[in-house]
Design an enzyme around this catalytic site. Structure first.
Site, PDB file in Angstrom:
ATOM      1  N   HIS A 210     -36.138  -7.081   2.709  1.00 14.94           N
ATOM      2  CA  HIS A 210     -35.726  -5.964   3.569  1.00 14.94           C
ATOM      3  C   HIS A 210     -36.861  -5.259   4.311  1.00 14.94           C
ATOM      4  CE1 HIS A 210     -35.944  -2.395   0.466  1.00 14.94           C
ATOM      5  NE2 HIS A 210     -36.895  -3.269   0.247  1.00 14.94           N
ATOM      6  N   HIS A 211     -38.109  -5.527   3.960  1.00 14.05           N
ATOM      7  CA  HIS A 211     -39.230  -4.939   4.713  1.00 14.05           C
ATOM      8  C   HIS A 211     -39.716  -5.841   5.850  1.00 14.05           C
ATOM      9  CE1 HIS A 211     -39.522  -1.749   1.793  1.00 14.05           C
ATOM     10  NE2 HIS A 211     -39.776  -2.595   0.810  1.00 14.05           N
ATOM     11  N   ALA A 212     -39.366  -7.116   5.820  1.00 18.16           N
ATOM     12  CA  ALA A 212     -39.858  -8.059   6.836  1.00 18.16           C
ATOM     13  C   ALA A 212     -39.334  -7.684   8.213  1.00 18.16           C
ATOM     14  CB  ALA A 212     -39.444  -9.485   6.472  1.00 18.16           C
ATOM     15  N   HIS A 251     -37.719   2.306   1.284  1.00 15.20           N
ATOM     16  CA  HIS A 251     -36.929   2.217   2.508  1.00 15.20           C
ATOM     17  C   HIS A 251     -37.089   0.845   3.156  1.00 15.20           C
ATOM     18  CE1 HIS A 251     -36.413   3.202   6.996  1.00 15.20           C
ATOM     19  NE2 HIS A 251     -35.203   3.208   6.456  1.00 15.20           N
ATOM     20  N   GLN A 253     -37.364  -0.561   6.101  1.00 15.06           N
ATOM     21  CA  GLN A 253     -37.583  -0.321   7.527  1.00 15.06           C
ATOM     22  C   GLN A 253     -37.382  -1.570   8.369  1.00 15.06           C
ATOM     23  OE1 GLN A 253     -39.912  -1.074   5.436  1.00 15.06           O
ATOM     24  NE2 GLN A 253     -41.924  -1.457   6.310  1.00 15.06           N
TER      25      GLN A 253
END
Length: 370
Positions: A210-212, A251, A253
């Site tokens: 989910h950060h990629a 988070h 992002q």
């Protein structure tokens, strides 16, 4: 590695919502609950949260009944929980820091517990597969995909140098294959769920996603498997509305950036923030970020500004924020970025969420997790 920079967990849930109604032109409507967050300061948001918290019991019961209708499928053919995993997910590891927290133990521990609890017999095993280049390009640039592919022949020194150019990332000669397998495995579950072969599914995959971002690795993540799953469901299965729930303590992002202008994807994130002091230290992780353009109102951040949040806090957030949004949005597919670093005892997350709370929140959100 920065203190507190211990991003994602190793899980993802996937599930199809049974209610497939849409507007006459097939486009989603802006959820007023989310759009109402636009431009509000922290004090107003707190007052709004308190107002929601004072809902009459009768209204809560009415909403609960409505949400049960959202969660309980009328399609009798859809049943069973898919589970996708394979030993290849243990091949991605840090060559120069063996004790790195994002390690193969993340997935082997999950599988060991699944077996200990005798849950395998209650699941349908789904075969993993690698994502194609076309599928990776749904959310990533070709230049970035080509760069990650080239890591297969890099020396350890070259891998270390490239890894250091990103934030909280390491790369291994097998990282490209393993990360592609993680994406493809989630897509396998999306296929099963969207065709009603399975009701929902759980993908025990790594590296997390989910950060990629479209053109760079970030926070232990190489390819954004959740975002790719959302786009894949739209292209392959004509899903008009996809809800992404992200309860990882950090988070996501990467997901937010990819969909911030898109009204067909509602992104809701509950994460530790502390005024930007907690990783990834971004102002766009705060509550005032609600998306832009046509996607205004389709990003909803709930940033925790203190540690030690409990089951009661998370359940209140789900009941008073997430579930009303989900009911209004009427998603055709729910994806959960199911990082479990908000769990009690996690040294980086420093939250106090119990396993029972995660099990409550998952079904309540009508999610299918990868």
């Amino acid at each position: 590695m920065q203190s507190g920079a211990d991003p994602p967990g190793s899980g993802l849930k996937v599930r199809r919502s049974p209610r497939l109604s849409k507007t006459p032109d097939g486009s989603p409507q802006v959820p007023s609950s989310s759009k109402g967050n636009k431009g509000r300061k922290g004090g107003n948001s707190l007052q709004e949260a308190k107002r929601r918290g004072r809902m009459e019991k009768s209204k809560e019961e009415e909403l609960s009944e409505q949400l049960q209708q959202l969660d309980l499928s009328s399609r009798a053919a859809a049943s069973g929980t898919g589970l996708v995993y394979c030993e290849t997910f243990t091949h991605h590891r840090n060559l120069w820091e063996p004790s790195h927290p994002e390690s193969p133990d993340r997935v082997t521990a999950v599988l060991a517990e699944v077996e200990r609890q005798d849950l395998l017999s209650h699941c349908v095993r789904v075969e993993p597969r690698e994502a194609t280049e076309e599928e990776l390009l749904l959310v990533h640039t070709k230049q970035y995909v080509d760069l990650m592919r080239s890591t297969q022949t890099m020396t350890e020194t070259e891998l270390h140098s490239l890894s250091d150019s990103y934030d909280s990332v390491y790369l291994h000669p097998e990282s490209f294959q393993v990360a592609s397998l993680a994406v493809g495995s989630v897509l396998q579950l999306v296929d099963k769920v969207m065709t009603s072969e399975l009701r929902n599914g759980f993908a025990v995959v790594r590296p997390p996603g989910h950060h990629a971002q479209s053109n760079q690795s970030n926070g232990f993540c190489v390819f954004n498997n959740v975002a790719a799953a959302a786009r894949y469901a739209q292209r392959r299965h004509a899903a008009h509305r996809v809800l992404i729930v992200d309860w990882d303590v950090h988070h996501g992002q990467g997901i937010q950036y990819l969909f911030q202008d898109d009204p067909s994807v509602l992104y809701v994130s509950l994460h530790r923030y502390e005024g930007g002091l907690f990783w990834p230290h971004l102002p766009e992780s705060d509550r005032q970020e609600v998306g832009g353009g046509r996607g205004e109102g389709f990003t909803c951040n709930l940033p925790w500004d203190q540690t030690g949040m409990t089951d009661a806090d998370y359940i209140a957030a789900f009941q008073q924020l997430l579930l009303p949004l989900a009911y209004e949005f009427q998603p055709q597919l729910v994806l959960v970025a199911a990082g479990f670093d908000a769990a009690v005892g996690d040294p980086k997350g420093e939250m106090c969420v119990s396993p029972q709370c995660f099990s409550y929140s998952g079904p309540a959100a009508a999610s299918n997790c990868d």
